[in-house]
Scaffold this motif. Structure first.
Motif, PDB file in Angstrom:
ATOM      1  N   GLY A  65       0.819  -1.210   0.000  1.00  0.00           N
ATOM      2  CA  GLY A  65       0.000   0.000   0.000  1.00  0.00           C
ATOM      3  C   GLY A  65       0.848   1.253   0.000  1.00  0.00           C
ATOM      4  N   VAL A  66       1.898   1.277   0.824  1.00  0.00           N
ATOM      5  CA  VAL A  66       2.812   2.425   0.856  1.00  0.00           C
ATOM      6  C   VAL A  66       3.525   2.564  -0.480  1.00  0.00           C
ATOM      7  CG1 VAL A  66       4.869   3.396   1.940  1.00  0.00           C
ATOM      8  CG2 VAL A  66       3.141   2.258   3.352  1.00  0.00           C
ATOM      9  N   PHE A  67       3.937   1.441  -1.039  1.00  0.00           N
ATOM     10  CA  PHE A  67       4.619   1.462  -2.335  1.00  0.00           C
ATOM     11  C   PHE A  67       3.724   2.086  -3.406  1.00  0.00           C
ATOM     12  CE2 PHE A  67       5.661  -0.386  -6.444  1.00  0.00           C
ATOM     13  CZ  PHE A  67       7.052  -0.261  -6.494  1.00  0.00           C
ATOM     14  N   GLY A  68       2.434   1.722  -3.380  1.00  0.00           N
ATOM     15  CA  GLY A  68       1.509   2.262  -4.365  1.00  0.00           C
ATOM     16  C   GLY A  68       1.321   3.766  -4.228  1.00  0.00           C
ATOM     17  N   VAL A  69       1.208   4.235  -2.987  1.00  0.00           N
ATOM     18  CA  VAL A  69       1.037   5.669  -2.749  1.00  0.00           C
ATOM     19  C   VAL A  69       2.260   6.449  -3.221  1.00  0.00           C
ATOM     20  CG1 VAL A  69       0.832   7.453  -0.972  1.00  0.00           C
ATOM     21  CG2 VAL A  69      -0.564   5.378  -0.819  1.00  0.00           C
ATOM     22  N   VAL A  70       3.432   5.971  -2.823  1.00  0.00           N
ATOM     23  CA  VAL A  70       4.663   6.674  -3.195  1.00  0.00           C
ATOM     24  C   VAL A  70       4.866   6.643  -4.703  1.00  0.00           C
ATOM     25  CG1 VAL A  70       7.164   6.721  -2.910  1.00  0.00           C
ATOM     26  CG2 VAL A  70       5.716   6.180  -0.961  1.00  0.00           C
ATOM     27  N   VAL A 129       2.849   9.327  -6.244  1.00  0.00           N
ATOM     28  CA  VAL A 129       3.464  10.634  -6.007  1.00  0.00           C
ATOM     29  C   VAL A 129       4.606  10.859  -6.988  1.00  0.00           C
ATOM     30  CG1 VAL A 129       4.825  12.007  -4.388  1.00  0.00           C
ATOM     31  CG2 VAL A 129       2.827  10.736  -3.567  1.00  0.00           C
ATOM     32  N   ILE A 130       5.431   9.858  -7.180  1.00  0.00           N
ATOM     33  CA  ILE A 130       6.566   9.971  -8.096  1.00  0.00           C
ATOM     34  C   ILE A 130       6.087  10.177  -9.532  1.00  0.00           C
ATOM     35  CG2 ILE A 130       8.526   8.714  -9.105  1.00  0.00           C
ATOM     36  CD1 ILE A 130       8.882   7.365  -6.376  1.00  0.00           C
ATOM     37  N   ASP A 131       4.988   9.498  -9.882  1.00  0.00           N
ATOM     38  CA  ASP A 131       4.447   9.614 -11.248  1.00  0.00           C
ATOM     39  C   ASP A 131       3.663  10.907 -11.455  1.00  0.00           C
ATOM     40  OD1 ASP A 131       5.552   7.163 -11.803  1.00  0.00           O
ATOM     41  OD2 ASP A 131       3.695   6.038 -11.446  1.00  0.00           O
ATOM     42  N   GLY A 132       3.451  11.656 -10.386  1.00  0.00           N
ATOM     43  CA  GLY A 132       2.735  12.923 -10.500  1.00  0.00           C
ATOM     44  C   GLY A 132       1.228  12.776 -10.495  1.00  0.00           C
ATOM     45  N   ASP A 133       0.728  11.603 -10.110  1.00  0.00           N
ATOM     46  CA  ASP A 133      -0.711  11.367 -10.076  1.00  0.00           C
ATOM     47  C   ASP A 133      -1.256  11.799  -8.714  1.00  0.00           C
ATOM     48  OD1 ASP A 133      -3.271  10.590 -10.536  1.00  0.00           O
ATOM     49  OD2 ASP A 133      -2.860   8.429 -10.617  1.00  0.00           O
ATOM     50  N   TYR A 134      -1.235  13.103  -8.461  1.00  0.00           N
ATOM     51  CA  TYR A 134      -1.606  13.619  -7.145  1.00  0.00           C
ATOM     52  C   TYR A 134      -3.092  13.455  -6.839  1.00  0.00           C
ATOM     53  CZ  TYR A 134       3.024  15.696  -7.464  1.00  0.00           C
ATOM     54  OH  TYR A 134       4.373  15.875  -7.617  1.00  0.00           O
ATOM     55  N   ALA A 171      15.074   7.748   4.823  1.00  0.00           N
ATOM     56  CA  ALA A 171      14.481   8.182   3.552  1.00  0.00           C
ATOM     57  C   ALA A 171      13.561   9.385   3.755  1.00  0.00           C
ATOM     58  CB  ALA A 171      13.715   7.027   2.923  1.00  0.00           C
ATOM     59  N   GLU A 172      13.717  10.386   2.907  1.00  0.00           N
ATOM     60  CA  GLU A 172      12.868  11.582   2.955  1.00  0.00           C
ATOM     61  C   GLU A 172      12.220  11.858   1.610  1.00  0.00           C
ATOM     62  OE1 GLU A 172      15.205  14.801   4.434  1.00  0.00           O
ATOM     63  OE2 GLU A 172      15.452  13.934   6.438  1.00  0.00           O
ATOM     64  N   GLU A 173      12.963  11.748   0.538  1.00  0.00           N
ATOM     65  CA  GLU A 173      12.413  11.962  -0.792  1.00  0.00           C
ATOM     66  C   GLU A 173      11.602  10.745  -1.233  1.00  0.00           C
ATOM     67  OE1 GLU A 173      15.700  12.736  -3.308  1.00  0.00           O
ATOM     68  OE2 GLU A 173      16.295  14.574  -2.264  1.00  0.00           O
ATOM     69  N   PRO A 174      10.538  10.950  -2.022  1.00  0.00           N
ATOM     70  CA  PRO A 174       9.670   9.841  -2.447  1.00  0.00           C
ATOM     71  C   PRO A 174      10.426   8.674  -3.083  1.00  0.00           C
ATOM     72  CG  PRO A 174       8.648  11.926  -2.993  1.00  0.00           C
ATOM     73  CD  PRO A 174      10.017  12.252  -2.494  1.00  0.00           C
ATOM     74  N   GLU A 175      11.409   8.977  -3.919  1.00  0.00           N
ATOM     75  CA  GLU A 175      12.151   7.912  -4.580  1.00  0.00           C
ATOM     76  C   GLU A 175      12.923   7.075  -3.560  1.00  0.00           C
ATOM     77  OE1 GLU A 175      12.753   5.534  -7.457  1.00  0.00           O
ATOM     78  OE2 GLU A 175      11.853   7.470  -8.020  1.00  0.00           O
ATOM     79  N   LYS A 176      13.496   7.747  -2.562  1.00  0.00           N
ATOM     80  CA  LYS A 176      14.234   7.042  -1.512  1.00  0.00           C
ATOM     81  C   LYS A 176      13.284   6.199  -0.652  1.00  0.00           C
ATOM     82  CE  LYS A 176      18.391   8.651  -2.319  1.00  0.00           C
ATOM     83  NZ  LYS A 176      19.518   7.749  -2.716  1.00  0.00           N
ATOM     84  N   VAL A 177      12.103   6.765  -0.382  1.00  0.00           N
ATOM     85  CA  VAL A 177      11.110   6.022   0.397  1.00  0.00           C
ATOM     86  C   VAL A 177      10.688   4.766  -0.353  1.00  0.00           C
ATOM     87  CG1 VAL A 177       8.778   6.066   1.355  1.00  0.00           C
ATOM     88  CG2 VAL A 177      10.254   8.077   1.580  1.00  0.00           C
ATOM     89  N   LYS A 178      10.481   4.910  -1.655  1.00  0.00           N
ATOM     90  CA  LYS A 178      10.082   3.763  -2.472  1.00  0.00           C
ATOM     91  C   LYS A 178      11.135   2.667  -2.433  1.00  0.00           C
ATOM     92  CE  LYS A 178       8.606   2.595  -7.189  1.00  0.00           C
ATOM     93  NZ  LYS A 178       8.333   3.136  -8.552  1.00  0.00           N
ATOM     94  N   GLN A 179      12.392   3.055  -2.572  1.00  0.00           N
ATOM     95  CA  GLN A 179      13.477   2.079  -2.527  1.00  0.00           C
ATOM     96  C   GLN A 179      13.558   1.401  -1.161  1.00  0.00           C
ATOM     97  OE1 GLN A 179      17.003   4.282  -3.605  1.00  0.00           O
ATOM     98  NE2 GLN A 179      16.330   4.622  -5.726  1.00  0.00           N
ATOM     99  N   ALA A 180      13.346   2.191  -0.107  1.00  0.00           N
ATOM    100  CA  ALA A 180      13.407   1.640   1.243  1.00  0.00           C
ATOM    101  C   ALA A 180      12.274   0.650   1.499  1.00  0.00           C
ATOM    102  CB  ALA A 180      13.360   2.768   2.271  1.00  0.00           C
ATOM    103  N   VAL A 181      11.090   0.962   0.977  1.00  0.00           N
ATOM    104  CA  VAL A 181       9.949   0.061   1.137  1.00  0.00           C
ATOM    105  C   VAL A 181      10.213  -1.256   0.415  1.00  0.00           C
ATOM    106  CG1 VAL A 181       7.523  -0.309   0.550  1.00  0.00           C
ATOM    107  CG2 VAL A 181       8.251   1.876   1.506  1.00  0.00           C
ATOM    108  N   VAL A 182      10.813  -1.184  -0.754  1.00  0.00           N
ATOM    109  CA  VAL A 182      11.171  -2.403  -1.488  1.00  0.00           C
ATOM    110  C   VAL A 182      12.145  -3.246  -0.659  1.00  0.00           C
ATOM    111  CG1 VAL A 182      12.371  -3.303  -3.515  1.00  0.00           C
ATOM    112  CG2 VAL A 182      10.735  -1.435  -3.768  1.00  0.00           C
ATOM    113  N   SER A 183      13.104  -2.575  -0.034  1.00  0.00           N
ATOM    114  CA  SER A 183      14.076  -3.285   0.807  1.00  0.00           C
ATOM    115  C   SER A 183      13.385  -3.943   1.998  1.00  0.00           C
ATOM    116  CB  SER A 183      15.163  -2.326   1.304  1.00  0.00           C
ATOM    117  OG  SER A 183      15.944  -1.832   0.244  1.00  0.00           O
TER     118      SER A 183
END
Length: 217
Positions: free
Chosen positions: A27-32, A35-40, A167-179
């Protein structure tokens, strides 16, 4: 057998908590990702809060399950170590107390518990008393797999958790969630192998005890 069954059961609870964490992480991965794709438009405040809350709850459940698993596993580990004293009084490099204390010694806990487990395994193999049972002494594949996965999940989990906290930036958060999700998968594998290890070692001791040598777990 009761203590072994309880240990296996709580490991199963841990697996369920990890599966829930995987779902919450998705769910977090989907939200982030949105955000990264700009689908606000798809990232509402309710959706964001729900994803964050569920992921936080999953972490609490994992922690509780881990605590329960650690307590029961240590009780079981000490029990099988005590049993092994009867099967092979002269076959141990560490005293019974190390079956618990060895896990809490920094650095040394990377090898002491395995050394104790090897001695327990060899003492419980029945090679002294049961014809043909000595093969268990040589075949430590399950024991080695359990220990390797235990170390892997501990190290991997620490790295992933630190990555997520930093992680603070969306891309970093996404990578962290994958980890973290990958860490959950390793946790599940480690728990499954731990369950097999508990059952196998308990069965070995039970067979030896039924033959007339020592107490049963």
């Amino acid at each position: 057998m009761g203590l072994a069954n309880a240990t296996v059961a709580v490991l199963g609870v841990g697996i369920a908590a990890d599966v829930f964490s995987l779902w919450a992480g998705g769910g977090v991965f989907g939200v982030v990702s949105d955000v990264i794709d700009g689908d606000y438009g798809a990232v509402t405040e309710d959706r964001l809060d729900r994803a964050d809350t569920l992921y936080g709850v999953s972490g609490i459940l994992q922690g509780a399950a881990m605590l329960g698993a650690v307590v029961l596993f240590l009780c079981w580990f000490h029990r099988v170590r005590a049993n092994a004293d009867v099967f092979a009084p002269d076959g141990h490099r560490k005293t019974r107390g190390w079956a618990i204390g060895g896990w809490f010694v920094p650095i040394a806990n990377l090898w002491i518990p395995r050394r104790i487990a090897v001695d327990i395994w060899d003492a419980s193999s029945g090679n002294r008393w049961l014809p043909g049972a000595g093969q268990e002494t040589k075949r430590r594949t399950l024991l080695n797999a359990w220990w390797t996965l235990w170390l892997t999940t501990g190290i991997f989990g620490q790295i992933a958790s630190r990555q997520y906290r930093a992680a603070e930036e969306p891309e970093k958060v996404k990578q962290a969630v994958v980890s973290l999700m990958a860490s959950d998968l390793v946790n599940i594998a480690a728990a499954i192998v731990a369950m097999l290890f508990v059952r196998r070692l308990t069965a070995m001791q039970d067979a030896l005890a039924r033959s007339g040598w020592g107490p049963r777990d």
